[in-house]
Design a protein around this motif. Structure first.
Motif, PDB file in Angstrom:
ATOM      1  N   THR A  32       0.827  -1.217   0.000  1.00 28.73           N
ATOM      2  CA  THR A  32       0.000   0.000   0.000  1.00 28.73           C
ATOM      3  C   THR A  32       0.852   1.254   0.000  1.00 28.73           C
ATOM      4  OG1 THR A  32      -0.112  -0.089   2.416  1.00 28.73           O
ATOM      5  CG2 THR A  32      -1.903  -1.146   1.182  1.00 28.73           C
ATOM      6  N   ASN A  33       2.174   1.100   0.061  1.00 24.23           N
ATOM      7  CA  ASN A  33       3.069   2.248  -0.034  1.00 24.23           C
ATOM      8  C   ASN A  33       3.213   2.678  -1.489  1.00 24.23           C
ATOM      9  OD1 ASN A  33       3.672   2.226   2.758  1.00 24.23           O
ATOM     10  ND2 ASN A  33       5.198   0.605   2.418  1.00 24.23           N
ATOM     11  N   GLU A  34       3.403   3.980  -1.698  1.00 23.83           N
ATOM     12  CA  GLU A  34       3.636   4.475  -3.052  1.00 23.83           C
ATOM     13  C   GLU A  34       5.050   4.106  -3.478  1.00 23.83           C
ATOM     14  OE1 GLU A  34       3.864   8.854  -4.259  1.00 23.83           O
ATOM     15  OE2 GLU A  34       1.863   8.250  -4.918  1.00 23.83           O
ATOM     16  N   ILE A  35       5.190   3.667  -4.724  1.00 27.56           N
ATOM     17  CA  ILE A  35       6.469   3.197  -5.250  1.00 27.56           C
ATOM     18  C   ILE A  35       7.132   4.312  -6.053  1.00 27.56           C
ATOM     19  CG2 ILE A  35       7.624   1.438  -6.615  1.00 27.56           C
ATOM     20  CD1 ILE A  35       6.215   0.483  -4.041  1.00 27.56           C
ATOM     21  N   HIS A  36       8.404   4.599  -5.737  1.00 26.77           N
ATOM     22  CA  HIS A  36       9.179   5.644  -6.417  1.00 26.77           C
ATOM     23  C   HIS A  36      10.448   5.051  -7.013  1.00 26.77           C
ATOM     24  CE1 HIS A  36       7.429   8.981  -3.551  1.00 26.77           C
ATOM     25  NE2 HIS A  36       6.518   8.455  -4.359  1.00 26.77           N
ATOM     26  N   THR A  37      10.910   5.630  -8.111  1.00 29.84           N
ATOM     27  CA  THR A  37      12.256   5.401  -8.634  1.00 29.84           C
ATOM     28  C   THR A  37      13.011   6.721  -8.530  1.00 29.84           C
ATOM     29  OG1 THR A  37      11.589   3.682 -10.197  1.00 29.84           O
ATOM     30  CG2 THR A  37      13.647   4.828 -10.644  1.00 29.84           C
ATOM     31  N   THR A  38      14.066   6.743  -7.724  1.00 26.58           N
ATOM     32  CA  THR A  38      14.823   7.972  -7.502  1.00 26.58           C
ATOM     33  C   THR A  38      15.807   8.203  -8.640  1.00 26.58           C
ATOM     34  OG1 THR A  38      14.637   7.764  -5.104  1.00 26.58           O
ATOM     35  CG2 THR A  38      16.403   9.169  -5.942  1.00 26.58           C
ATOM     36  N   VAL A  39      15.727   9.381  -9.242  1.00 27.32           N
ATOM     37  CA  VAL A  39      16.647   9.795 -10.296  1.00 27.32           C
ATOM     38  C   VAL A  39      17.761  10.656  -9.715  1.00 27.32           C
ATOM     39  CG1 VAL A  39      16.838  11.082 -12.470  1.00 27.32           C
ATOM     40  CG2 VAL A  39      14.811   9.679 -12.018  1.00 27.32           C
ATOM     41  N   GLU A  40      17.408  11.598  -8.847  1.00 32.03           N
ATOM     42  CA  GLU A  40      18.369  12.527  -8.242  1.00 32.03           C
ATOM     43  C   GLU A  40      17.945  12.834  -6.816  1.00 32.03           C
ATOM     44  OE1 GLU A  40      21.175  13.911  -7.365  1.00 32.03           O
ATOM     45  OE2 GLU A  40      21.537  14.718  -9.369  1.00 32.03           O
ATOM     46  N   THR A  69       4.668  17.895 -10.074  1.00 31.48           N
ATOM     47  CA  THR A  69       4.862  16.992 -11.200  1.00 31.48           C
ATOM     48  C   THR A  69       5.274  17.805 -12.422  1.00 31.48           C
ATOM     49  OG1 THR A  69       3.199  15.462 -10.350  1.00 31.48           O
ATOM     50  CG2 THR A  69       3.776  15.259 -12.668  1.00 31.48           C
ATOM     51  N   LEU A  70       6.313  17.376 -13.121  1.00 31.91           N
ATOM     52  CA  LEU A  70       6.845  18.102 -14.277  1.00 31.91           C
ATOM     53  C   LEU A  70       6.112  17.656 -15.536  1.00 31.91           C
ATOM     54  CD1 LEU A  70      10.650  17.924 -13.413  1.00 31.91           C
ATOM     55  CD2 LEU A  70       9.026  19.768 -12.918  1.00 31.91           C
ATOM     56  N   ALA A  71       5.433  18.595 -16.178  1.00 36.61           N
ATOM     57  CA  ALA A  71       4.642  18.289 -17.375  1.00 36.61           C
ATOM     58  C   ALA A  71       5.495  18.421 -18.634  1.00 36.61           C
ATOM     59  CB  ALA A  71       3.448  19.233 -17.455  1.00 36.61           C
ATOM     60  N   ASN A  72       5.176  17.610 -19.654  1.00 39.90           N
ATOM     61  CA  ASN A  72       5.839  17.668 -20.966  1.00 39.90           C
ATOM     62  C   ASN A  72       7.355  17.626 -20.830  1.00 39.90           C
ATOM     63  OD1 ASN A  72       3.272  18.058 -22.314  1.00 39.90           O
ATOM     64  ND2 ASN A  72       3.343  20.192 -21.601  1.00 39.90           N
ATOM     65  N   ASN A  88      10.501   9.413 -24.052  1.00 40.19           N
ATOM     66  CA  ASN A  88       9.046   9.227 -24.197  1.00 40.19           C
ATOM     67  C   ASN A  88       8.208  10.205 -23.375  1.00 40.19           C
ATOM     68  OD1 ASN A  88       9.641   6.931 -25.830  1.00 40.19           O
ATOM     69  ND2 ASN A  88       9.882   5.706 -23.969  1.00 40.19           N
ATOM     70  N   THR A  89       8.778  11.341 -22.961  1.00 41.91           N
ATOM     71  CA  THR A  89       8.043  12.407 -22.261  1.00 41.91           C
ATOM     72  C   THR A  89       7.139  11.841 -21.165  1.00 41.91           C
ATOM     73  OG1 THR A  89       7.955  13.492 -24.430  1.00 41.91           O
ATOM     74  CG2 THR A  89       6.786  14.565 -22.632  1.00 41.91           C
ATOM     75  N   PRO A  90       7.707  11.295 -20.087  1.00 41.56           N
ATOM     76  CA  PRO A  90       6.887  10.704 -19.027  1.00 41.56           C
ATOM     77  C   PRO A  90       6.062  11.772 -18.316  1.00 41.56           C
ATOM     78  CG  PRO A  90       9.145  10.932 -18.279  1.00 41.56           C
ATOM     79  CD  PRO A  90       9.147  11.297 -19.741  1.00 41.56           C
ATOM     80  N   GLY A  91       4.926  11.368 -17.789  1.00 39.86           N
ATOM     81  CA  GLY A  91       4.058  12.308 -17.075  1.00 39.86           C
ATOM     82  C   GLY A  91       4.059  12.113 -15.582  1.00 39.86           C
ATOM     83  N   ASN A  92       5.028  11.304 -15.064  1.00 39.53           N
ATOM     84  CA  ASN A  92       4.995  10.976 -13.637  1.00 39.53           C
ATOM     85  C   ASN A  92       6.309  11.294 -12.927  1.00 39.53           C
ATOM     86  OD1 ASN A  92       6.352   8.917 -14.994  1.00 39.53           O
ATOM     87  ND2 ASN A  92       5.795   7.366 -13.483  1.00 39.53           N
ATOM     88  N   VAL A  93       7.066  12.276 -13.452  1.00 36.47           N
ATOM     89  CA  VAL A  93       8.317  12.669 -12.791  1.00 36.47           C
ATOM     90  C   VAL A  93       8.031  13.831 -11.845  1.00 36.47           C
ATOM     91  CG1 VAL A  93      10.653  13.562 -13.095  1.00 36.47           C
ATOM     92  CG2 VAL A  93       9.756  11.854 -14.686  1.00 36.47           C
TER      93      VAL A  93
END
Length: 456
Positions: A32-40, A69-72, A88-93
């Motif tokens: 039930t925890n939110e899953i993140h991938t850390t970039v920086e 959230t960073l768009a485009n 691929n211009t992700p919408g979830n960063v």
């Protein structure tokens, strides 16, 4: 990348010349925890109440305790650190600037240091949500690149993603001649020119007259006959140059096929190199300057008569014509890294990176040198203005007169001269030597000693 709380995932990292490609696939979790991938997760200092993050080439200010959230999104950069290109211009960063605190004991329970440490962190991470199923990500780390260079990379990424799935994850960089792949399925698979019969890692390096391949079992689990990997490369070879012990060459034409026995090697890589018909060598200048709103042209050349040419990533307003001529009127300023190619009659192709600087006016294009170096004149440049500041002369020496306490002071050195030459003719592709001198220093303890100034 750091992914936490995940049950299954495939997360290879491909380290190339000036970029590190990070892929993630099959990210699945039931928590039930939110899953993140850390970039920086960059420490900016406790005194920082705001941080500058370049987003798609524009500087943005991030206040402490902010998150958005960073768009485009195509790229981000931190001055003095480097940047990131997002495929691929992700919408979830998510971009956040937050204070974090912790103790060493939280990481190592036996640590005697119980102090709490805090810092302000500029963060970038993918938000995969709660209970993601087969989530993915793909981005490139661009170490030490300036924000403008990161933006230029994003206009035409040097590396493309061939596959990013739970069965095959692979990348290709045509300018380096590299294809790298991880095959996760028990029966292997295909990625670009590479086909294999079982799970393994393979990298190929294609040069003008040869191709090298490396094969390994990073799982270190293959044994017996299952440790023999059959690799097929969709290229014809003219001969075998080198093979490691454990590699058996099955054929060299019409495709290259080999067997690599990796059993018991503990993940070590086996190599083989094959000769090939030579590819054309691109001989044209790989730096090109143009002005926005002004027609410009560039000719791709090679050492092979009758070669056909290709180009991608050109500035808006410029196109490639069949003869290898790039022509047009660029409409947007900036630096562009275009990929150009030459293909010979044998079908072999050579690639190169053409750096195109599009400026709004000549005043925007200048080079400053503090040390001796060389400069190669870009294509489309026929004259330059040169300004030079000569090194200053040394000051005179000084000597304390014994027993009197008086000091005789030497005079200061003369300032260096300044010279400017306008419309100095230059030839594109020619290497010019720039000699930068240094000011002299007078360290003599003898009165009235003179020292010559440094060379200009």
């Amino acid at each position: 990348p750091l992914v936490t709380g995940v049950q299954t995932c495939a997360l290879p990292i491909f380290m190339l010349e000036n970029e590190v490609i990070c892929l993630g696939a099959g990210i699945t979790a039931g928590s039930t925890n939110e899953i993140h991938t850390t970039v920086e997760n960059r420490a900016m200092g406790t005194a920082s109440s705001s941080a500058t993050l370049y987003v798609n080439g524009a500087a943005t200010s991030r206040s402490l305790a902010s998150s958005t959230t960073l768009a485009n999104l195509t790229n981000c950069a931190i001055e003095g650190v480097g940047g990131y290109h997002f495929f691929n211009t992700p919408g979830n960063v998510q971009a956040a600037f937050e204070q974090d605190s912790g103790t060493w004991g939280a990481i190592h329970p036996s640590d005697s240091n119980t102090n709490t440490y805090s810092n302000n962190y500029l963060k970038l991470y993918f938000k995969h949500g709660v209970r993601p199923t087969n989530a993915t990500y793909a981005y490139a780390i661009l170490p030490a690149m300036s924000p403008s260079s990161v933006t230029a990379y994003s206009r035409n990424p040097l590396t493309e993603i061939i596959s990013n799935s739970t069965s095959v994850q692979a990348v290709k960089n045509v300018s380096l001649g590299v294809v790298a792949a991880n095959f996760w399925g028990n029966s292997g698979g295909t990625a670009d020119l590479i086909s294999v019969n079982r799970a393994c890692s393979v990298i190929t390096y294609e040069m003008s007259d040869r191709i090298s391949v490396g094969v390994s079992d990073p799982s270190q689990s293959l044994s017996g006959t299952n440790g023999v990997i059959t690799v097929t490369l969709n290229r014809p070879a003219t001969g075998t140059l080198t093979v490691d012990p454990g590699v058996t060459v099955v054929q060299t034409s019409p495709t290259i096929q080999l067997r690599a026995d990796v059993a018991g090697l503990g993940g070590a890589t086996l190599h083989a190199t094959f000769s090939m018909d030579p590819a054309p060598v691109i001989t044209s200048n790989l730096n090109f300057v143009a002005m926005a709103g002004t027609p410009a042209s560039y000719q791709i050349t090679s050492d092979t008569a009758g070669a056909t040419y290709g180009a991608s990533g050109l500035p808006p307003g410029m196109s490639l014509y069949g003869s290898g001529q790039i022509y047009g009127t660029p409409t947007a300023t900036g630096t562009y890294t275009a990929s150009i190619s030459a293909t010979g009659a044998s079908g072999r192709t050579e690639y190169a990176i053409l750096t195109i600087q599009v400026v709004g006016g000549l005043g925007e294009l200048s080079y400053t040198y503090g040390l001796s170096t060389t400069w190669i004149c870009p294509a489309n440049v026929t004259s330059v203005q040169v300004e030079a500041w000569g090194a200053g002369g040394a000051g005179g020496s000084a000597l304390r007169t014994p027993d009197t306490g008086s000091v005789e002071y030497g005079g200061g050195g003369a300032g260096g001269a300044y010279a400017r030459k306008t419309n100095y003719p230059v030839t594109p592709g020619t290497t010019y030597y720039i000699n930068v001198g240094v000011g002299a220093a007078n360290n003599s303890s003898v009165n009235d000693t003179t020292v010559a100034g440094g060379d200009s």
